[in-house]
Motif scaffolding. Structure first.
Motif, PDB file in Angstrom:
ATOM      1  N   VAL A  10       0.724  -1.220   0.011  1.00 29.77           N
ATOM      2  CA  VAL A  10       0.024  -0.008   0.048  1.00 29.77           C
ATOM      3  C   VAL A  10       0.963   1.399  -0.040  1.00 29.77           C
ATOM      4  O   VAL A  10       0.311   2.405  -0.428  1.00 29.77           O
ATOM      5  N   LEU A  11       2.061   1.127   0.316  1.00 24.96           N
ATOM      6  CA  LEU A  11       3.047   2.201   0.548  1.00 24.96           C
ATOM      7  C   LEU A  11       3.187   2.722  -0.799  1.00 24.96           C
ATOM      8  O   LEU A  11       3.618   3.871  -1.324  1.00 24.96           O
ATOM      9  N   ALA A  12       3.250   1.776  -1.982  1.00 25.48           N
ATOM     10  CA  ALA A  12       3.549   2.108  -3.248  1.00 25.48           C
ATOM     11  C   ALA A  12       2.272   2.261  -3.972  1.00 25.48           C
ATOM     12  O   ALA A  12       2.161   3.324  -4.827  1.00 25.48           O
ATOM     13  N   TYR A  13       1.076   2.195  -3.560  1.00 26.53           N
ATOM     14  CA  TYR A  13      -0.287   2.195  -4.040  1.00 26.53           C
ATOM     15  C   TYR A  13      -0.784   3.491  -3.757  1.00 26.53           C
ATOM     16  O   TYR A  13      -1.298   4.312  -4.624  1.00 26.53           O
ATOM     17  N   ASP A  14      -0.800   3.912  -2.396  1.00 28.96           N
ATOM     18  CA  ASP A  14      -1.297   5.167  -2.000  1.00 28.96           C
ATOM     19  C   ASP A  14      -0.581   5.454  -0.731  1.00 28.96           C
ATOM     20  O   ASP A  14      -1.184   5.040   0.395  1.00 28.96           O
ATOM     21  N   LYS A  15       0.433   6.004  -0.735  1.00 23.74           N
ATOM     22  CA  LYS A  15       1.336   6.518   0.395  1.00 23.74           C
ATOM     23  C   LYS A  15       0.686   7.282   1.656  1.00 23.74           C
ATOM     24  O   LYS A  15       1.469   7.391   2.581  1.00 23.74           O
ATOM     25  N   GLN A  16      -0.493   7.956   1.145  1.00 21.73           N
ATOM     26  CA  GLN A  16      -0.919   8.736   2.233  1.00 21.73           C
ATOM     27  C   GLN A  16      -2.108   8.277   3.030  1.00 21.73           C
ATOM     28  O   GLN A  16      -2.832   8.753   3.589  1.00 21.73           O
ATOM     29  N   SER A  17      -2.581   6.982   2.338  1.00 23.36           N
ATOM     30  CA  SER A  17      -3.503   6.410   2.999  1.00 23.36           C
ATOM     31  C   SER A  17      -3.491   5.993   4.526  1.00 23.36           C
ATOM     32  O   SER A  17      -2.142   5.896   4.882  1.00 23.36           O
ATOM     33  N   LYS A  18      -4.579   5.723   5.061  1.00 19.66           N
ATOM     34  CA  LYS A  18      -4.396   5.420   6.769  1.00 19.66           C
ATOM     35  C   LYS A  18      -3.924   4.039   6.487  1.00 19.66           C
ATOM     36  O   LYS A  18      -2.818   3.851   7.525  1.00 19.66           O
ATOM     37  N   GLY A  19      -3.777   3.086   5.748  1.00 20.72           N
ATOM     38  CA  GLY A  19      -3.172   1.878   5.860  1.00 20.72           C
ATOM     39  C   GLY A  19      -1.730   2.202   5.722  1.00 20.72           C
ATOM     40  O   GLY A  19      -0.791   1.153   6.353  1.00 20.72           O
ATOM     41  N   ALA A  20      -1.202   2.744   4.854  1.00 16.36           N
ATOM     42  CA  ALA A  20       0.351   2.947   4.490  1.00 16.36           C
ATOM     43  C   ALA A  20       0.904   3.755   5.790  1.00 16.36           C
ATOM     44  O   ALA A  20       1.907   3.071   6.082  1.00 16.36           O
TER      45      ALA A  20
END
Length: 263
Positions: free
Chosen positions: A229-239
């Motif tokens: 997820v860090l590569a997919y959406d680094k600003q997401s809560k999961g990242a």
């Protein structure tokens, strides 16, 4: 020497693979060298890392059976930046094949010995059962990281896992310890989540990670794109949650090293 963590829970669907690949990517983001070992025949850590499990020339099974050296089987996760020892459905044969080999519980331990110093962390994604693959992971590991949902059935699975860890400690790996318990798919709006979370605090104290991994759409979507997820959406809560977990894990290890130095 690299820290070897088995990411394990005998209950399925608690986020083991999600934790494994996203923690790995987050540790890489903090300049650590990381190896992920996919010990689940489903091969989800392999595909979630962007590697086609159907096109593997060699897999972790070849390493466990001595048909290939670990360094020749390792691949790179393009988006995660960590290395992967991949698996696929061939690994379902491991239970039968390993029973016929010498030191069957220590095959992974011996395979890792030449390369441990190359990594800061080695994360092992375990299958959701106590079989010969999980035993190999627990024998090779320094500690166990336990992802779990805050629900009552998960508490029962946790009890079973702790019993298994105690048996491994008594018979095969005296140094094995619980690194920590990680609350996953966390939803503070649910009273059940808060009740179970409070029980975990009471029973496990400092073994419970302060970091929680929330339910997050982007985190759930990222494996289908073969990336953490860090590569997919680094600003997401999961990242952000997995970056926090990587930081908390690193701080724990620094504090433990300081304590050992003082003693």
């Amino acid at each position: 020497m690299g820290k070897v963590l088995a990411v394990a829970n005998q209950k399925g669907g608690v986020g083991k693979t999600t934790t494994c690949i996203n923690l790995a990517a987050s540790l890489v983001a903090t300049k650590r060298h990381v190896l992920v070992i996919d010990l689940d025949p489903q091969g989800n850590a392999t595909t979630g890392s962007g590697i086609d499990k159907h096109e593997l020339e060699y897999s972790v099974l070849d390493v466990l059976t001595g048909q290939a050296d670990l360094v020749d089987v390792i691949q790179i996760s393009e988006h995660g930046g960590y290395q992967v020892l991949p698996s696929n459905r061939d690994l379902t044969a491991a239970e039968v094949v390993l029973l016929e080999l010498e030191n069957r519980e220590k095959r992974l331990l011996h395979a890792l010995q030449p390369v441990r110093d190359n990594y800061d962390y080695i994360l092992i994604d375990c299958p959701p059962s106590l079989n010969m693959l999980t035993v190999n992971a627990l024998v090779a590991a320094d500690a166990v990281l336990i992802p779990m949902q805050c629900e009552y059935y998960a508490l029962e699975g946790l009890t079973d896992l702790i019993g298994s860890i105690q048996r491994i400690t008594a018979n095969l790996n005296a140094d094995l310890e619980i690194e920590g318990i990680l609350r996953t798919m966390y939803d503070p709006r649910l009273s059940l989540t808060m009740d179970v979370s409070e029980q975990l605090k009471q029973h496990f104290g400092q073994k419970l990670f302060d970091t929680v991994i929330p339910r997050n759409v982007r985190l759930a979507e990222s494996p289908s794109y073969g990336m953490p997820v860090l590569a997919y959406d680094k600003q997401s809560k999961g990242a952000l949650a997995h970056l926090a977990l990587a930081g908390e894990l690193a701080r724990r290890h620094r504090n433990k090293q300081r304590t050992a130095t003082v003693l």
